[in-house]
Design a protein around this motif. Structure first.
Motif, short mmCIF file in Angstrom:
data_model
loop_
_atom_site.label_atom_id
_atom_site.label_comp_id
_atom_site.label_asym_id
_atom_site.label_seq_id
_atom_site.Cartn_x
_atom_site.Cartn_y
_atom_site.Cartn_z
N ALA A 34 -6.65 -10.59 6.12
CA ALA A 34 -7.63 -10.00 5.20
C ALA A 34 -8.45 -8.98 5.97
O ALA A 34 -8.91 -9.25 7.07
CB ALA A 34 -8.53 -11.06 4.61
N THR A 35 -8.62 -7.81 5.38
CA THR A 35 -9.44 -6.75 5.98
C THR A 35 -10.52 -6.35 5.00
O THR A 35 -10.24 -6.03 3.85
CB THR A 35 -8.59 -5.51 6.33
OG1 THR A 35 -7.60 -5.89 7.29
CG2 THR A 35 -9.46 -4.41 6.92
N ARG A 36 -11.75 -6.40 5.49
CA ARG A 36 -12.90 -5.96 4.69
C ARG A 36 -13.31 -4.58 5.20
O ARG A 36 -13.73 -4.43 6.34
CB ARG A 36 -14.05 -6.94 4.84
CG ARG A 36 -15.26 -6.53 4.06
CD ARG A 36 -16.37 -7.53 4.22
NE ARG A 36 -17.52 -7.10 3.44
CZ ARG A 36 -18.63 -7.80 3.32
NH1 ARG A 36 -18.75 -8.96 3.92
NH2 ARG A 36 -19.62 -7.35 2.60
N LEU A 37 -13.17 -3.58 4.33
CA LEU A 37 -13.58 -2.23 4.66
C LEU A 37 -14.98 -2.01 4.09
O LEU A 37 -15.17 -2.07 2.87
CB LEU A 37 -12.61 -1.20 4.07
CG LEU A 37 -11.17 -1.31 4.54
CD1 LEU A 37 -10.31 -0.29 3.80
CD2 LEU A 37 -11.08 -1.11 6.03
N PHE A 38 -15.92 -1.77 4.97
CA PHE A 38 -17.30 -1.66 4.52
C PHE A 38 -17.54 -0.40 3.69
O PHE A 38 -18.33 -0.43 2.75
CB PHE A 38 -18.25 -1.72 5.71
CG PHE A 38 -18.25 -3.08 6.36
CD1 PHE A 38 -18.93 -4.14 5.79
CD2 PHE A 38 -17.53 -3.31 7.52
CE1 PHE A 38 -18.92 -5.40 6.36
CE2 PHE A 38 -17.50 -4.57 8.11
CZ PHE A 38 -18.20 -5.61 7.52
N ILE A 39 -16.84 0.69 4.00
CA ILE A 39 -17.02 1.93 3.24
C ILE A 39 -16.55 1.77 1.80
O ILE A 39 -17.07 2.36 0.89
CB ILE A 39 -16.33 3.12 3.93
CG1 ILE A 39 -16.77 4.43 3.31
CG2 ILE A 39 -14.83 2.98 3.87
CD1 ILE A 39 -16.33 5.66 4.07
N ARG A 40 -15.53 0.93 1.58
CA ARG A 40 -14.99 0.72 0.24
C ARG A 40 -15.61 -0.49 -0.44
O ARG A 40 -15.38 -0.72 -1.63
CB ARG A 40 -13.47 0.50 0.31
CG ARG A 40 -12.67 1.68 0.78
CD ARG A 40 -12.33 2.66 -0.31
NE ARG A 40 -11.71 2.06 -1.47
CZ ARG A 40 -10.43 1.94 -1.68
NH1 ARG A 40 -9.57 2.35 -0.77
NH2 ARG A 40 -9.98 1.40 -2.79
N ASN A 41 -16.34 -1.32 0.31
CA ASN A 41 -16.92 -2.55 -0.22
C ASN A 41 -15.84 -3.36 -0.96
O ASN A 41 -16.02 -3.76 -2.10
CB ASN A 41 -18.10 -2.27 -1.13
CG ASN A 41 -18.96 -3.50 -1.33
OD1 ASN A 41 -19.04 -4.36 -0.45
ND2 ASN A 41 -19.58 -3.61 -2.49
N ALA A 42 -14.70 -3.53 -0.26
CA ALA A 42 -13.57 -4.23 -0.84
C ALA A 42 -12.83 -4.99 0.25
O ALA A 42 -13.03 -4.76 1.44
CB ALA A 42 -12.62 -3.24 -1.51
#
Length: 113
Positions: A34-42
């Motif tokens: 699982a990867t949380r991309l902070f710029i996409r908030n997803a």
């Protein structure tokens, strides 16, 4: 930074790069990344494919190699490209499948699988 929890078969990877920061969990026990991309908030979740994703022990060796021998090229780099589709919020059944580590990372965020 990378933290390997051998006893739990989990690897935490934190990339701090301003707006491009991310957190990633490799959960080898459950078989998901699982990867949380902070710029996409997803949160993006993929199943571990052993043909392309190194084993836990190999991942630690590659990280050590990259840190100590930056001039040595390793052909075992891991790259993942996500294609955005439909998202949804995680439900109880999802967290049973993905486990607590990924739930803590992705809870309350849109999930792309």
């Amino acid at each position: 930074t990378m933290t390997i929890h051998s006893d739990k078969h989990i690897v935490d990877v934190h990339v701090r790069s301003g707006v491009y920061s991310s957190d990633t969990i490799f959960d080898y026990a459950r078989g998901y990344i699982a990867t949380r991309l902070f710029i996409r908030n997803a949160c993006f979740i993929i199943k571990i494919d052993k043909e392309f994703i190194p084993e836990l022990e190999e991942l630690g060796r590659l990280a050590f190699e990259k840190k100590t021998m930056r001039t040595v090229y390793s052909p075992n780099n891991v790259w993942v490209q996500f294609q955005s589709g439909n998202s949804r919020l995680g439900h109880f059944k999802d967290w049973l499948l993905y486990g607590k580590a990924i739930e803590r990372l992705c809870s309350g965020l849109p999930l792309y699988q």
